[in-house]
Design a protein around this motif. Structure first.
Motif, PDB file in Angstrom:
ATOM      1  N   THR A 199       5.487 -13.589   3.893  1.00  0.00           N
ATOM      2  CA  THR A 199       5.390 -12.173   4.227  1.00  0.00           C
ATOM      3  C   THR A 199       5.998 -11.366   3.094  1.00  0.00           C
ATOM      4  O   THR A 199       7.155 -11.579   2.722  1.00  0.00           O
ATOM      5  N   LEU A 221       0.422  -3.938  -4.158  1.00  0.00           N
ATOM      6  CA  LEU A 221       1.089  -3.592  -2.907  1.00  0.00           C
ATOM      7  C   LEU A 221       1.624  -2.166  -3.005  1.00  0.00           C
ATOM      8  O   LEU A 221       2.552  -1.879  -3.760  1.00  0.00           O
ATOM      9  N   SER A 222       0.995  -1.253  -2.248  1.00  0.00           N
ATOM     10  CA  SER A 222       1.429   0.143  -2.262  1.00  0.00           C
ATOM     11  C   SER A 222       2.795   0.280  -1.598  1.00  0.00           C
ATOM     12  O   SER A 222       3.210  -0.577  -0.806  1.00  0.00           O
ATOM     13  N   TRP A 223       3.480   1.367  -1.924  1.00  0.00           N
ATOM     14  CA  TRP A 223       4.820   1.576  -1.346  1.00  0.00           C
ATOM     15  C   TRP A 223       4.691   1.701   0.163  1.00  0.00           C
ATOM     16  O   TRP A 223       3.733   2.275   0.677  1.00  0.00           O
ATOM     17  N   THR A 224       5.647   1.107   0.878  1.00  0.00           N
ATOM     18  CA  THR A 224       5.754   1.003   2.348  1.00  0.00           C
ATOM     19  C   THR A 224       4.740   0.024   2.930  1.00  0.00           C
ATOM     20  O   THR A 224       4.727  -0.169   4.149  1.00  0.00           O
ATOM     21  N   ASP A 225       3.891  -0.653   2.117  1.00  0.00           N
ATOM     22  CA  ASP A 225       2.917  -1.608   2.648  1.00  0.00           C
ATOM     23  C   ASP A 225       3.523  -3.009   2.747  1.00  0.00           C
ATOM     24  O   ASP A 225       4.534  -3.323   2.108  1.00  0.00           O
ATOM     25  N   SER A 226       2.873  -3.857   3.556  1.00  0.00           N
ATOM     26  CA  SER A 226       3.270  -5.258   3.682  1.00  0.00           C
ATOM     27  C   SER A 226       2.020  -6.126   3.640  1.00  0.00           C
ATOM     28  O   SER A 226       0.896  -5.648   3.820  1.00  0.00           O
ATOM     29  N   LEU A 227       2.230  -7.435   3.427  1.00  0.00           N
ATOM     30  CA  LEU A 227       1.110  -8.364   3.281  1.00  0.00           C
ATOM     31  C   LEU A 227       1.534  -9.738   3.760  1.00  0.00           C
ATOM     32  O   LEU A 227       2.638 -10.202   3.456  1.00  0.00           O
ATOM     33  N   ASP A 241       4.451   1.894  -6.116  1.00  0.00           N
ATOM     34  CA  ASP A 241       3.460   0.844  -5.942  1.00  0.00           C
ATOM     35  C   ASP A 241       3.801  -0.326  -6.866  1.00  0.00           C
ATOM     36  O   ASP A 241       4.295  -0.132  -7.981  1.00  0.00           O
ATOM     37  N   GLU A 248       6.870  -7.475   1.776  1.00  0.00           N
ATOM     38  CA  GLU A 248       7.029  -6.095   2.223  1.00  0.00           C
ATOM     39  C   GLU A 248       7.600  -5.259   1.089  1.00  0.00           C
ATOM     40  O   GLU A 248       8.656  -5.575   0.532  1.00  0.00           O
ATOM     41  N   ASN A 249       6.854  -4.205   0.739  1.00  0.00           N
ATOM     42  CA  ASN A 249       7.304  -3.286  -0.304  1.00  0.00           C
ATOM     43  C   ASN A 249       8.240  -2.265   0.326  1.00  0.00           C
ATOM     44  O   ASN A 249       7.814  -1.349   1.022  1.00  0.00           O
ATOM     45  N   ARG A 250       9.533  -2.422   0.089  1.00  0.00           N
ATOM     46  CA  ARG A 250      10.530  -1.516   0.654  1.00  0.00           C
ATOM     47  C   ARG A 250      11.012  -0.492  -0.357  1.00  0.00           C
ATOM     48  O   ARG A 250      11.974   0.238  -0.101  1.00  0.00           O
TER      49      ARG A 250
END
Length: 375
Positions: A196, A228-234, A204, A198-200
């Motif tokens: 997992t 991965l854009s800011w506030t996005d997760s994958l 970007d 997560e961009n915290r």
């Protein structure tokens, strides 16, 4: 002036001073002379100068850089430019979601209002002001304004208002977690690793992924570049295989960008298994020996036939076997049991790339064991 009877005229008096006068009463004496009658008329102009307040602030930035996740503290210098020793009340008004406070002026540190105490004329105090961001991430390079109000502690309560411009700095912050629980792994097994991301941060991220595996492992999933854009997760799954010759070690999943590197490491343990093999060695009939399993092709009745087999363990774990002889109808035979062990690393030291194996030659009615050095 030339005045007729009962006539009046206005005069202007200009007072010039190089700097603000101290508070107090000032007298300006004026004298009017009637030249026709030689009569003098004195007059005193009384000036009452109150306490006058004036301030100026300075700080070391055009725009104050602030962190989007933690408190930022800066020094702001306040000058008393009034005409006397003065005190000032100070207030901070931050943008919505933010908090600003004085660290060292208030009785309770961090309050958004405080007092300077009495400041000498032309004196300066250093105010430590902290900016606390909201719990929600703010995009990098966002520009905001904190308003500083300075109110004099005089009868006039004169207010001076200053803008403190702040700008949010870029922060790269990524969490990389392995969600898969890895137990004991058997050779020749395939499983998936689920990560997992997560961009915290507040920018970007362009990430280059790579997987480092122990010896004998295979990565089955090709991982492309990740944006991965800011506030996005994958969620990301990577399939790996532990081959028969796989070794225990550490799996490292690494994410690189132009400035930073993030990684997740997990130790993996391969179960050491024996690798037994059974190979025909020779057959002996009537005193003659053949490497062909059928011997001469003739098997006379009543003559003992002795078969010899090579039993070998090429694995990394000790192996001990039981020997069972299965015979057809009207056939008689016997095989002795044997013991088989892996190399003695204490004896040999485990160096030089040599292996000490126990080879067991097992034949019906006889058992032969030899030790062989292999380079």
């Amino acid at each position: 002036f030339q005045l007729n009877g009962q006539q009046s005229a206005s005069i202007n008096v200009t007072l010039v001073h190089p700097q603000g006068p101290d508070p107090g009463l000032y007298s300006i004496n004026l004298l009017g002379i009637d030249e026709d009658n030689s009569v003098s008329s004195p007059y005193s102009l009384i000036l009452d100068v109150p306490i006058l307040s004036m301030t100026r602030i300075e700080f070391d930035y055009t725009k104050i850089p602030v962190h989007p996740q933690s408190t930022t503290t800066v020094d702001v210098r306040l000058y008393n430019l009034g005409n006397d020793n003065l005190g000032y009340d100070v207030f901070l008004t931050p943008p919505p979601g933010w908090y600003a406070g004085f660290d060292d002026l208030s009785a309770q540190g961090g309050a958004n209002s405080a007092s300077t105490g009495l400041m000498l004329e032309d004196d300066m105090i250093n105010m430590k002001i902290s900016f606390t961001p909201p719990s929600v991430m703010t995009l990098a390079n966002t520009e905001l304004t904190v308003v500083l109000q300075v109110i004099s502690q005089t009868e006039e309560n004169r207010m001076f208002e200053y803008d403190l411009p702040i700008i949010v700095i870029p922060v790269a912050n990524l969490t990389l977690d392995l969600e898969t629980t890895i137990g004991t792994i058997l050779p020749d097994s395939t499983f998936s690793l689920q990560y997992t991301l997560e961009n915290r941060g507040n920018i970007d991220l362009n990430l280059q992924p790579r997987l480092q595996l122990p010896l004998g492992w295979i990565q089955n999933t090709q991982i492309d570049e990740i944006n991965l854009s800011w506030t996005d997760s994958l969620n990301l799954q990577v399939s790996v295989t532990a081959t028969r010759g796989a070794k225990s070690g550490k799996i490292d999943f690494i994410l690189d960008n132009a400035q930073y590197t993030w990684s997740n490491s997990v130790n993996v343990s391969i179960v050491k298994l024996p690798d037994p093999t059974l190979t025909f060695a020779s057959v002996e009939i009537g005193g003659e020996t053949w490497s062909n399993i059928f011997g001469s092709g003739k098997h006379p009745s009543g003559v003992p036939i002795n078969y010899t087999w090579l039993v070998e363990n090429r694995g990394e774990s000790a192996w001990e076997a039981d020997v069972i002889l299965s015979l057809g109808q009207d056939l008689f035979g016997d095989c002795e049991g044997f013991s088989f062990f892996w190399r003695d690393t204490e004896f040999f030291g485990g160096t030089g790339g040599y292996y000490f194996l126990d080879f067991c030659f097992l034949g019906c009615a006889e058992l032969k064991v030899v030790n062989v050095w292999l380079g």
